[in-house]
Design a protein around this motif. Structure first.
Motif, PDB file in Angstrom:
ATOM      1  N   LEU A 189      36.307  38.185  31.437  1.00 39.54           N
ATOM      2  CA  LEU A 189      36.571  38.032  32.791  1.00 39.54           C
ATOM      3  C   LEU A 189      37.563  38.562  33.418  1.00 39.54           C
ATOM      4  O   LEU A 189      37.430  39.345  34.392  1.00 39.54           O
ATOM      5  CB  LEU A 189      35.971  36.625  33.369  1.00 39.54           C
ATOM      6  CG  LEU A 189      36.198  36.340  34.643  1.00 39.54           C
ATOM      7  CD1 LEU A 189      34.672  37.125  35.378  1.00 39.54           C
ATOM      8  CD2 LEU A 189      35.779  34.848  35.098  1.00 39.54           C
ATOM      9  N   PHE A 190      38.801  38.013  32.745  1.00 41.10           N
ATOM     10  CA  PHE A 190      40.098  38.541  33.224  1.00 41.10           C
ATOM     11  C   PHE A 190      40.187  40.192  33.006  1.00 41.10           C
ATOM     12  O   PHE A 190      40.812  40.752  34.169  1.00 41.10           O
ATOM     13  CB  PHE A 190      40.996  37.994  32.716  1.00 41.10           C
ATOM     14  CG  PHE A 190      42.605  38.342  32.785  1.00 41.10           C
ATOM     15  CD1 PHE A 190      43.245  37.775  34.024  1.00 41.10           C
ATOM     16  CD2 PHE A 190      43.299  39.357  32.189  1.00 41.10           C
ATOM     17  CE1 PHE A 190      44.526  38.328  34.338  1.00 41.10           C
ATOM     18  CE2 PHE A 190      44.215  39.996  32.216  1.00 41.10           C
ATOM     19  CZ  PHE A 190      45.101  39.392  33.651  1.00 41.10           C
ATOM     20  N   SER A 191      39.746  40.906  32.014  1.00 38.42           N
ATOM     21  CA  SER A 191      39.899  42.073  31.710  1.00 38.42           C
ATOM     22  C   SER A 191      39.262  42.948  32.884  1.00 38.42           C
ATOM     23  O   SER A 191      39.941  43.948  33.401  1.00 38.42           O
ATOM     24  CB  SER A 191      39.682  42.461  30.510  1.00 38.42           C
ATOM     25  OG  SER A 191      38.397  42.261  29.863  1.00 38.42           O
ATOM     26  N   TYR A 192      37.894  42.564  32.933  1.00 34.77           N
ATOM     27  CA  TYR A 192      37.208  43.190  33.861  1.00 34.77           C
ATOM     28  C   TYR A 192      37.354  43.127  35.346  1.00 34.77           C
ATOM     29  O   TYR A 192      37.218  43.923  36.413  1.00 34.77           O
ATOM     30  CB  TYR A 192      35.451  43.006  33.671  1.00 34.77           C
ATOM     31  CG  TYR A 192      35.012  43.949  32.503  1.00 34.77           C
ATOM     32  CD1 TYR A 192      34.588  45.030  32.480  1.00 34.77           C
ATOM     33  CD2 TYR A 192      35.079  43.136  31.219  1.00 34.77           C
ATOM     34  CE1 TYR A 192      34.376  45.821  31.117  1.00 34.77           C
ATOM     35  CE2 TYR A 192      34.762  43.758  30.086  1.00 34.77           C
ATOM     36  CZ  TYR A 192      34.165  45.040  30.153  1.00 34.77           C
ATOM     37  OH  TYR A 192      33.874  45.715  28.962  1.00 34.77           O
ATOM     38  N   ALA A 193      37.644  41.809  35.666  1.00 36.03           N
ATOM     39  CA  ALA A 193      37.808  41.364  37.212  1.00 36.03           C
ATOM     40  C   ALA A 193      39.051  42.033  37.789  1.00 36.03           C
ATOM     41  O   ALA A 193      39.457  42.311  38.863  1.00 36.03           O
ATOM     42  CB  ALA A 193      38.018  39.974  37.272  1.00 36.03           C
ATOM     43  N   LEU A 194      40.062  42.251  36.811  1.00 33.13           N
ATOM     44  CA  LEU A 194      41.509  42.888  36.906  1.00 33.13           C
ATOM     45  C   LEU A 194      41.383  44.199  37.731  1.00 33.13           C
ATOM     46  O   LEU A 194      41.992  44.461  38.787  1.00 33.13           O
ATOM     47  CB  LEU A 194      42.288  42.679  35.854  1.00 33.13           C
ATOM     48  CG  LEU A 194      43.841  43.315  36.382  1.00 33.13           C
ATOM     49  CD1 LEU A 194      44.610  42.436  37.190  1.00 33.13           C
ATOM     50  CD2 LEU A 194      44.704  43.356  34.844  1.00 33.13           C
ATOM     51  N   ARG A 195      40.590  44.835  37.113  1.00 35.10           N
ATOM     52  CA  ARG A 195      40.382  46.383  37.571  1.00 35.10           C
ATOM     53  C   ARG A 195      39.393  46.297  38.836  1.00 35.10           C
ATOM     54  O   ARG A 195      39.791  47.273  39.710  1.00 35.10           O
ATOM     55  CB  ARG A 195      39.843  47.193  36.378  1.00 35.10           C
ATOM     56  CG  ARG A 195      39.623  48.673  36.665  1.00 35.10           C
ATOM     57  CD  ARG A 195      39.358  49.522  35.678  1.00 35.10           C
ATOM     58  NE  ARG A 195      37.965  49.488  35.087  1.00 35.10           N
ATOM     59  CZ  ARG A 195      37.774  50.073  33.865  1.00 35.10           C
ATOM     60  NH1 ARG A 195      38.606  50.941  33.242  1.00 35.10           N
ATOM     61  NH2 ARG A 195      36.638  50.086  33.404  1.00 35.10           N
ATOM     62  N   LEU A 196      38.641  45.474  38.762  1.00 38.48           N
ATOM     63  CA  LEU A 196      37.559  45.417  40.105  1.00 38.48           C
ATOM     64  C   LEU A 196      38.614  45.157  41.316  1.00 38.48           C
ATOM     65  O   LEU A 196      38.236  45.676  42.331  1.00 38.48           O
ATOM     66  CB  LEU A 196      36.555  44.492  39.764  1.00 38.48           C
ATOM     67  CG  LEU A 196      35.337  44.944  39.190  1.00 38.48           C
ATOM     68  CD1 LEU A 196      34.366  43.666  38.929  1.00 38.48           C
ATOM     69  CD2 LEU A 196      34.468  45.939  39.924  1.00 38.48           C
ATOM     70  N   ALA A 197      39.550  44.189  40.950  1.00 41.01           N
ATOM     71  CA  ALA A 197      40.499  43.635  42.092  1.00 41.01           C
ATOM     72  C   ALA A 197      41.126  45.013  42.579  1.00 41.01           C
ATOM     73  O   ALA A 197      41.557  45.129  43.772  1.00 41.01           O
ATOM     74  CB  ALA A 197      41.067  42.510  41.698  1.00 41.01           C
ATOM     75  N   VAL A 198      42.009  45.550  41.539  1.00 40.24           N
ATOM     76  CA  VAL A 198      42.608  46.636  41.977  1.00 40.24           C
ATOM     77  C   VAL A 198      41.906  48.002  42.517  1.00 40.24           C
ATOM     78  O   VAL A 198      42.335  48.303  43.617  1.00 40.24           O
ATOM     79  CB  VAL A 198      43.490  47.455  40.522  1.00 40.24           C
ATOM     80  CG1 VAL A 198      44.014  48.593  40.939  1.00 40.24           C
ATOM     81  CG2 VAL A 198      44.192  46.356  40.085  1.00 40.24           C
ATOM     82  N   VAL A 199      40.602  48.245  42.123  1.00 41.47           N
ATOM     83  CA  VAL A 199      39.949  49.282  42.781  1.00 41.47           C
ATOM     84  C   VAL A 199      39.760  48.806  44.321  1.00 41.47           C
ATOM     85  O   VAL A 199      39.726  49.733  45.279  1.00 41.47           O
ATOM     86  CB  VAL A 199      38.512  49.317  41.815  1.00 41.47           C
ATOM     87  CG1 VAL A 199      37.384  50.466  42.837  1.00 41.47           C
ATOM     88  CG2 VAL A 199      38.925  50.161  40.611  1.00 41.47           C
ATOM     89  N   THR A 200      39.183  47.625  44.619  1.00 41.51           N
ATOM     90  CA  THR A 200      38.865  46.980  45.703  1.00 41.51           C
ATOM     91  C   THR A 200      40.108  47.096  46.864  1.00 41.51           C
ATOM     92  O   THR A 200      39.995  47.571  47.731  1.00 41.51           O
ATOM     93  CB  THR A 200      38.020  45.638  45.736  1.00 41.51           C
ATOM     94  OG1 THR A 200      37.103  45.691  44.753  1.00 41.51           O
ATOM     95  CG2 THR A 200      37.820  45.178  47.290  1.00 41.51           C
ATOM     96  N   GLN A 201      40.982  46.829  46.172  1.00 42.91           N
ATOM     97  CA  GLN A 201      42.503  46.741  46.972  1.00 42.91           C
ATOM     98  C   GLN A 201      42.907  48.014  47.396  1.00 42.91           C
ATOM     99  O   GLN A 201      43.152  48.386  48.649  1.00 42.91           O
ATOM    100  CB  GLN A 201      43.434  45.989  46.231  1.00 42.91           C
ATOM    101  CG  GLN A 201      44.810  45.922  47.020  1.00 42.91           C
ATOM    102  CD  GLN A 201      46.005  45.196  46.190  1.00 42.91           C
ATOM    103  OE1 GLN A 201      45.877  45.637  44.780  1.00 42.91           O
ATOM    104  NE2 GLN A 201      46.986  44.708  46.731  1.00 42.91           N
ATOM    105  N   ARG A 202      42.690  49.119  46.713  1.00 39.78           N
ATOM    106  CA  ARG A 202      43.161  50.480  46.799  1.00 39.78           C
ATOM    107  C   ARG A 202      42.385  51.082  47.678  1.00 39.78           C
ATOM    108  O   ARG A 202      42.539  52.423  48.140  1.00 39.78           O
ATOM    109  CB  ARG A 202      43.192  51.244  45.390  1.00 39.78           C
ATOM    110  CG  ARG A 202      44.282  50.722  44.479  1.00 39.78           C
ATOM    111  CD  ARG A 202      45.721  50.859  45.031  1.00 39.78           C
ATOM    112  NE  ARG A 202      45.951  52.116  45.609  1.00 39.78           N
ATOM    113  CZ  ARG A 202      46.883  52.677  46.315  1.00 39.78           C
ATOM    114  NH1 ARG A 202      47.675  51.870  47.232  1.00 39.78           N
ATOM    115  NH2 ARG A 202      46.924  54.014  46.745  1.00 39.78           N
ATOM    116  N   THR A 203      40.997  50.614  47.980  1.00 40.47           N
ATOM    117  CA  THR A 203      39.987  51.333  48.685  1.00 40.47           C
ATOM    118  C   THR A 203      39.590  50.391  49.909  1.00 40.47           C
ATOM    119  O   THR A 203      38.273  50.656  50.398  1.00 40.47           O
ATOM    120  CB  THR A 203      38.824  51.888  47.904  1.00 40.47           C
ATOM    121  OG1 THR A 203      38.329  50.914  47.116  1.00 40.47           O
ATOM    122  CG2 THR A 203      39.274  52.949  47.105  1.00 40.47           C
ATOM    123  N   ILE A 204      40.221  49.467  50.151  1.00 41.45           N
ATOM    124  CA  ILE A 204      39.615  48.419  51.128  1.00 41.45           C
ATOM    125  C   ILE A 204      39.607  48.875  52.657  1.00 41.45           C
ATOM    126  O   ILE A 204      38.584  48.658  53.235  1.00 41.45           O
ATOM    127  CB  ILE A 204      40.475  47.329  51.279  1.00 41.45           C
ATOM    128  CG1 ILE A 204      39.683  45.988  52.021  1.00 41.45           C
ATOM    129  CG2 ILE A 204      41.753  47.384  51.907  1.00 41.45           C
ATOM    130  CD1 ILE A 204      40.484  44.697  51.657  1.00 41.45           C
TER     131      ILE A 204
END
Length: 329
Positions: free
Chosen positions: A298-313
């Motif tokens: 969960l950590f490995s996948y959710a980390l990238r999801l969070a970064v992508v969302t933050q960079r394109t919010i």
């Protein structure tokens, strides 16, 4: 070969590898190995001793309950994804028409008869169109009498052309997948670039020719189309990634639950004195690490999801401090 490429990326930029471009399964394995290292390190140093059966039963029971919660989360994610994919024929037809309309508006039909269907090829066409307009804009203002106009235009054309070339190289190097294309657009700030172009047009309204003014409008419009494409690619990526996370979490959760419940049954069946022989202390750190395997996934996948969302919010014409900060990615 894939592992060698991942290690090369890791040497080039560890932060970018962990947060964005690194293989999520490899990152999850690294976390799992880290759990093993920490638990066995504490055990080897004599800081913890697995002789108290009650404490071990409590820890394993907590892990069982936590992993069951993760499985429930997986089911909820799957329900959300399924609800997004369901639709009547009319709704599906409307979605297709809207996507086709966007593709027709984004790509110049006089230059391209058939619009590519892959995200990378579609984005390359948009970038190439912007590059041509920038070259034309630079040519139209190169002979202008206003020196400040030439300097301001040259600065915008140079910086934006370098950005287009860099994104094009990233696409070539990453691949043709949705995330490969999206990752090339995560460090862009089109709101700021559009603001610079509009400021140029406002400052030099009298000196700019009609053709140059039209070109600035075209460049702004195409930058907005790229931002729309980025947001659409992000939607596709998140839906695909959530579905994949659900599947991987189910695999990891089943393995963890089987190992944990089996260990609990062994401890419960053994007496207080036979517990150490039934479940050797050397195996307890490995069991605990397996119990944390779903968390590593969960950590490995959710980390990238969070970064992508933050960079394109934020979408054009707005931007946020999080999108201004490149996070060294």
């Amino acid at each position: 070969m894939v592992i060698v490429d991942e290690l090369n990326d890791l040497r080039d930029s560890p932060t970018r590898w962990v947060f964005l471009v690194g293989s999520r399964p490899i990152l999850g394995i690294c976390l799992f190995v880290g759990f093993l290292f920490v638990f066995y390190g504490l055990w080897a140093a004599g800081l913890v001793r697995f002789t108290n059966q009650t404490a071990i039963l409590y820890i394993l029971s907590s892990l069982v309950g936590g992993n069951l919660t993760l499985v429930t989360l997986v089911i909820s994610i799957n329900q959300v994804i399924i609800s997004r994919q369901l639709g009547s024929p009319g709704e599906l037809r409307e979605d297709i028409e809207k996507v086709n309309e966007y593709r027709r508006q984004a790509i110049d039909p006089d230059r391209t008869e058939v619009v590519p269907v892959t995200p990378s090829d579609f984005l390359k066409l948009l970038l190439e169109s912007i590059r041509r307009d920038l070259q034309r804009l630079g040519g139209l203002t190169a002979s202008a009498d206003d020196e400040q106009l030439r300097a301001d235009t040259d600065d915008i054309v140079t910086n934006l052309t370098e950005h287009v070339d860099r994104v094009d190289r990233l696409i070539e190097g990453n691949g043709a997948g949705t995330f490969d294309t999206l990752s090339a657009l995560l460090t862009t700030n089109y709101a700021d670039r559009i603001y610079q172009i509009r400021r140029l047009r406002s400052r030099h309204r009298e000196a700019l020719s009609e053709s140059a003014t039209d070109l600035t409008d075209d460049i702004v419009s195409k930058l907005q189309e790229i931002d729309v494409a980025r947001q659409y690619f992000k939607t596709l990526y998140i839906q695909t990634e959530l579905a994949y996370i659900s599947r991987v979490l189910l695999y990891a959760g089943v393995v963890a639950e089987v190992v944990l419940i089996s260990s609990l049954l062994v401890l419960s069946s053994a007496g207080e004195t036979a517990a150490v022989r039934a479940l050797p202390s050397a195996s307890v750190p490995a069991i605990a690490a397996v119990g944390l395997l779903p968390l590593a996934v969960l950590f490995s996948y959710a980390l990238r999801l969070a970064v992508v969302t933050q960079r394109t919010i934020a979408i054009t014409p707005f931007t946020t401090p999080e999108q201004e900060d490149e996070l060294h990615l």
